[in-house]
Design a protein around this motif. Structure first.
Motif, PDB file in Angstrom:
ATOM      1  N   ARG A   1     -48.577  -6.328 -14.046  1.00  0.00           N
ATOM      2  CA  ARG A   1     -47.696  -7.279 -13.383  1.00  0.00           C
ATOM      3  C   ARG A   1     -46.446  -7.504 -14.225  1.00  0.00           C
ATOM      4  N   VAL A   2     -45.325  -7.580 -13.543  1.00  0.00           N
ATOM      5  CA  VAL A   2     -44.060  -7.836 -14.233  1.00  0.00           C
ATOM      6  C   VAL A   2     -43.363  -9.000 -13.549  1.00  0.00           C
ATOM      7  N   SER A   3     -42.693  -9.800 -14.345  1.00  0.00           N
ATOM      8  CA  SER A   3     -41.917 -10.920 -13.814  1.00  0.00           C
ATOM      9  C   SER A   3     -40.461 -10.499 -13.716  1.00  0.00           C
ATOM     10  N   LEU A   4     -39.914 -10.637 -12.524  1.00  0.00           N
ATOM     11  CA  LEU A   4     -38.507 -10.311 -12.303  1.00  0.00           C
ATOM     12  C   LEU A   4     -37.679 -11.567 -12.083  1.00  0.00           C
ATOM     13  N   GLY A   5     -38.277 -12.716 -12.408  1.00  0.00           N
ATOM     14  CA  GLY A   5     -37.545 -13.969 -12.313  1.00  0.00           C
ATOM     15  C   GLY A   5     -37.520 -14.527 -10.905  1.00  0.00           C
ATOM     16  N   GLN A   6     -36.987 -15.726 -10.812  1.00  0.00           N
ATOM     17  CA  GLN A   6     -36.861 -16.376  -9.510  1.00  0.00           C
ATOM     18  C   GLN A   6     -35.572 -15.907  -8.831  1.00  0.00           C
ATOM     19  N   PRO A   7     -35.567 -15.835  -7.497  1.00  0.00           N
ATOM     20  CA  PRO A   7     -36.611 -16.302  -6.581  1.00  0.00           C
ATOM     21  C   PRO A   7     -37.662 -15.247  -6.227  1.00  0.00           C
ATOM     22  N   LEU A   8     -37.562 -14.027  -6.781  1.00  0.00           N
ATOM     23  CA  LEU A   8     -38.474 -12.973  -6.353  1.00  0.00           C
ATOM     24  C   LEU A   8     -39.922 -13.294  -6.710  1.00  0.00           C
ATOM     25  N   ASP A   9     -40.145 -13.857  -7.901  1.00  0.00           N
ATOM     26  CA  ASP A   9     -41.522 -14.155  -8.317  1.00  0.00           C
ATOM     27  C   ASP A   9     -42.194 -15.170  -7.399  1.00  0.00           C
ATOM     28  N   LYS A  10     -41.406 -15.985  -6.722  1.00  0.00           N
ATOM     29  CA  LYS A  10     -41.974 -16.978  -5.805  1.00  0.00           C
ATOM     30  C   LYS A  10     -42.553 -16.315  -4.562  1.00  0.00           C
ATOM     31  N   HIS A  11     -41.993 -15.178  -4.174  1.00  0.00           N
ATOM     32  CA  HIS A  11     -42.378 -14.541  -2.911  1.00  0.00           C
ATOM     33  C   HIS A  11     -43.179 -13.254  -3.091  1.00  0.00           C
ATOM     34  N   PHE A  12     -43.119 -12.639  -4.268  1.00  0.00           N
ATOM     35  CA  PHE A  12     -43.805 -11.369  -4.485  1.00  0.00           C
ATOM     36  C   PHE A  12     -44.534 -11.376  -5.821  1.00  0.00           C
ATOM     37  N   THR A  13     -45.612 -10.596  -5.874  1.00  0.00           N
ATOM     38  CA  THR A  13     -46.208 -10.197  -7.146  1.00  0.00           C
ATOM     39  C   THR A  13     -45.788  -8.757  -7.383  1.00  0.00           C
ATOM     40  N   ALA A  14     -45.050  -8.533  -8.457  1.00  0.00           N
ATOM     41  CA  ALA A  14     -44.492  -7.209  -8.721  1.00  0.00           C
ATOM     42  C   ALA A  14     -45.365  -6.459  -9.718  1.00  0.00           C
ATOM     43  N   TYR A  15     -45.548  -5.163  -9.461  1.00  0.00           N
ATOM     44  CA  TYR A  15     -46.323  -4.295 -10.349  1.00  0.00           C
ATOM     45  C   TYR A  15     -45.468  -3.101 -10.751  1.00  0.00           C
ATOM     46  N   ALA A  16     -45.535  -2.758 -12.029  1.00  0.00           N
ATOM     47  CA  ALA A  16     -44.879  -1.565 -12.555  1.00  0.00           C
ATOM     48  C   ALA A  16     -45.797  -0.969 -13.616  1.00  0.00           C
ATOM     49  N   PRO A  17     -45.760   0.351 -13.806  1.00  0.00           N
ATOM     50  CA  PRO A  17     -46.612   0.955 -14.839  1.00  0.00           C
ATOM     51  C   PRO A  17     -46.349   0.328 -16.205  1.00  0.00           C
ATOM     52  N   SER A  18     -47.363   0.297 -17.035  1.00  0.00           N
ATOM     53  CA  SER A  18     -47.235  -0.299 -18.365  1.00  0.00           C
ATOM     54  C   SER A  18     -46.077   0.346 -19.119  1.00  0.00           C
ATOM     55  N   GLY A  19     -45.225  -0.501 -19.675  1.00  0.00           N
ATOM     56  CA  GLY A  19     -44.072  -0.010 -20.410  1.00  0.00           C
ATOM     57  C   GLY A  19     -42.839   0.206 -19.558  1.00  0.00           C
ATOM     58  N   TYR A  20     -42.931  -0.073 -18.253  1.00  0.00           N
ATOM     59  CA  TYR A  20     -41.801   0.162 -17.355  1.00  0.00           C
ATOM     60  C   TYR A  20     -41.184  -1.140 -16.843  1.00  0.00           C
ATOM     61  N   GLY A  21     -41.372  -2.221 -17.595  1.00  0.00           N
ATOM     62  CA  GLY A  21     -40.798  -3.496 -17.179  1.00  0.00           C
ATOM     63  C   GLY A  21     -39.280  -3.470 -17.132  1.00  0.00           C
ATOM     64  N   PHE A  22     -38.640  -2.889 -18.150  1.00  0.00           N
ATOM     65  CA  PHE A  22     -37.181  -2.823 -18.159  1.00  0.00           C
ATOM     66  C   PHE A  22     -36.666  -1.893 -17.062  1.00  0.00           C
ATOM     67  N   ASP A  23     -37.447  -0.870 -16.737  1.00  0.00           N
ATOM     68  CA  ASP A  23     -37.065   0.013 -15.634  1.00  0.00           C
ATOM     69  C   ASP A  23     -37.060  -0.760 -14.318  1.00  0.00           C
ATOM     70  N   ALA A  24     -38.023  -1.679 -14.170  1.00  0.00           N
ATOM     71  CA  ALA A  24     -38.058  -2.506 -12.963  1.00  0.00           C
ATOM     72  C   ALA A  24     -36.812  -3.379 -12.875  1.00  0.00           C
ATOM     73  N   TYR A  25     -36.369  -3.915 -14.019  1.00  0.00           N
ATOM     74  CA  TYR A  25     -35.136  -4.706 -14.025  1.00  0.00           C
ATOM     75  C   TYR A  25     -33.936  -3.847 -13.623  1.00  0.00           C
ATOM     76  N   TYR A  26     -33.948  -2.597 -14.040  1.00  0.00           N
ATOM     77  CA  TYR A  26     -32.849  -1.698 -13.694  1.00  0.00           C
ATOM     78  C   TYR A  26     -32.813  -1.439 -12.186  1.00  0.00           C
ATOM     79  N   ILE A  27     -33.990  -1.284 -11.591  1.00  0.00           N
ATOM     80  CA  ILE A  27     -34.059  -0.952 -10.162  1.00  0.00           C
ATOM     81  C   ILE A  27     -33.805  -2.186  -9.299  1.00  0.00           C
ATOM     82  N   PHE A  28     -34.472  -3.292  -9.634  1.00  0.00           N
ATOM     83  CA  PHE A  28     -34.358  -4.495  -8.809  1.00  0.00           C
ATOM     84  C   PHE A  28     -33.218  -5.369  -9.330  1.00  0.00           C
ATOM     85  N   THR A  29     -32.027  -5.013  -8.919  1.00  0.00           N
ATOM     86  CA  THR A  29     -30.825  -5.744  -9.312  1.00  0.00           C
ATOM     87  C   THR A  29     -30.761  -7.079  -8.574  1.00  0.00           C
ATOM     88  N   PRO A  30     -29.954  -8.019  -9.056  1.00  0.00           N
ATOM     89  CA  PRO A  30     -29.880  -9.336  -8.394  1.00  0.00           C
ATOM     90  C   PRO A  30     -29.532  -9.261  -6.909  1.00  0.00           C
TER      91      PRO A  30
END
Length: 367
Positions: free
Chosen positions: A212-241
């Motif tokens: 599980r990765v936290s992408l901040g609010q408001p996304l965390d309020k509506h979704f539980t996000a999953y990314a492979p271990s070690g790919y948290g920063f990659d998720a930030y790159y993909i899920f832009t504001p």
């Protein structure tokens, strides 16, 4: 934003005559997938009711013969039951005919919609070969029905089903999905919408909690996000504001999955292919969420590997873009699955129920 998909055919009423003519044309065409749909079920229902009527006649005659052996009364009782059976056959035949004709109206509506937009409608497509989380479960996999496109942006949308178990324990699972092809490859990521969860995730697959990765609010309020271990920063790159804003605005009722060069949208009931709203939503999603994820997929590079990633099995290889091809390291290509605790809890409760039932039977025998 201009609408690309024309939903006018979905709003047009199909007459009974048009549906009957279309059914006849498909039965005579020999097209795969249509023949079995053209076989009427009236004969089967009539035979079933006829058999039950025969049993009822014999039963009534037997009862009358026991209490009153009058031939006239026997004949009257048998005629009454037989007449009632004929009425039931007629009623059920009419109901079944109307139900099947309604299905053919839907088929014709979808065919017209597909032709208007350059899509292809298929009443049944066995075993779609997609890498998404619902497409490799159980047996008897099929999309029925589905609408497909070779050039997108929405490549497919339909109702997918698979079966688990066997015999009396078999169960059919049904999900609705839409598939959007991306221009490049991305790590495996899942957004599990909280709005459609009850006791835990409603997805048929559970993922390990350490992904599980936290992408901040408001996304965390509506979704539980999953990314492979070690790919948290990659998720930030993909899920832009701006992408997160679109996801929260229109997609929070859906579960989403990014895998290889695909974006999948999942729902249990919100992607009816005969509803104009479905295609309006998908059109909007493709132009907003799909376009932004696609843009990220073109520029994404996984620093963990130095060799191009292989295409997923069963998918058509894509031409390499200019520059280094998009790629994902092996550990980023698939999330690790976990255990659905709700299923375990249900199994434990069922086991307790069986144990209590067994103890009660033993006590009854002993007593």
């Amino acid at each position: 934003m201009n609408q690309i998909i024309d939903t006018t055919p979905l709003e047009r009423r199909v007459t009974r005559r048009e549906a009957r003519d279309f059914r006849t044309a498909m039965a005579e065409s020999g097209n795969a997938g249509w023949g079995s749909l053209s076989v009427s079920g009236n004969a089967t229902i009539a035979a079933l009711i006829g058999g039950l009527t025969t049993v009822a006649v014999l039963l009534v005659v037997g009862i009358v013969w026991i209490f009153n052996r009058s031939p006239e009364l026997l004949l009257l009782a048998a005629a009454g039951v037989a007449f009632g059976g004929l009425i039931m056959v007629a009623i059920f035949a009419m109901m079944n005919r109307d139900r099947r004709l309604s299905l053919w109206k839907q088929h014709l509506t979808c065919v017209r919609f597909a032709e208007r937009n350059g899509f292809v409608y298929r009443p049944e497509t066995p075993g779609p070969r997609y890498p998404g989380l619902i497409f490799n479960l159980g047996n008897g996999r099929a999309t029925e029905p589905g609408i497909f496109s070779d050039d997108g942006p929405v490549v497919a949308c339909g109702r997918y089903k698979w079966e688990t178990g066997s015999g009396d324990d078999s169960k059919t699972h049904r999900w609705q999905y839409a598939a959007i092809r991306l221009p490049g490859t991305l790590p495996h990521m899942v957004l599990d919408a909280r709005s459609n969860n009850r006791l835990g995730t409603n997805l048929p697959v559970a993922y390990r909690s350490d992904q599980r990765v936290s992408l901040g609010q408001p996304l965390d309020k509506h979704f539980t996000a999953y990314a492979p271990s070690g790919y948290g920063f990659d998720a930030y790159y993909i899920f832009t504001p701006d992408l997160i804003a679109y996801l929260v605005d229109a997609s929070r009722a859906f579960d989403l999955e990014i895998v290889d060069d695909w974006l999948f949208v999942y729902s249990r009931s919100g992607l009816d292919i005969t509803a104009p709203r479905t295609w309006q939503q998908l059109d909007w999603l493709a132009q907003t969420v799909g376009a932004r994820v696609g843009s990220r997929s073109e520029s994404y590079r996984d620093h963990r590997v130095g060799e191009p990633a292989m295409d997923a099995p069963g998918l058509t290889p894509r031409p390499a873009p200019t520059g280094p091809p998009p790629q994902v390291a092996p550990r980023g290509r698939r999330l690790r699955t976990g255990v659905k605790w709700t299923a375990i809890a249900g199994g434990i409760l069922y086991g307790i129920y069986l144990l209590i039932s067994l103890i009660a039977k033993i006590a009854e025998w002993v007593g």
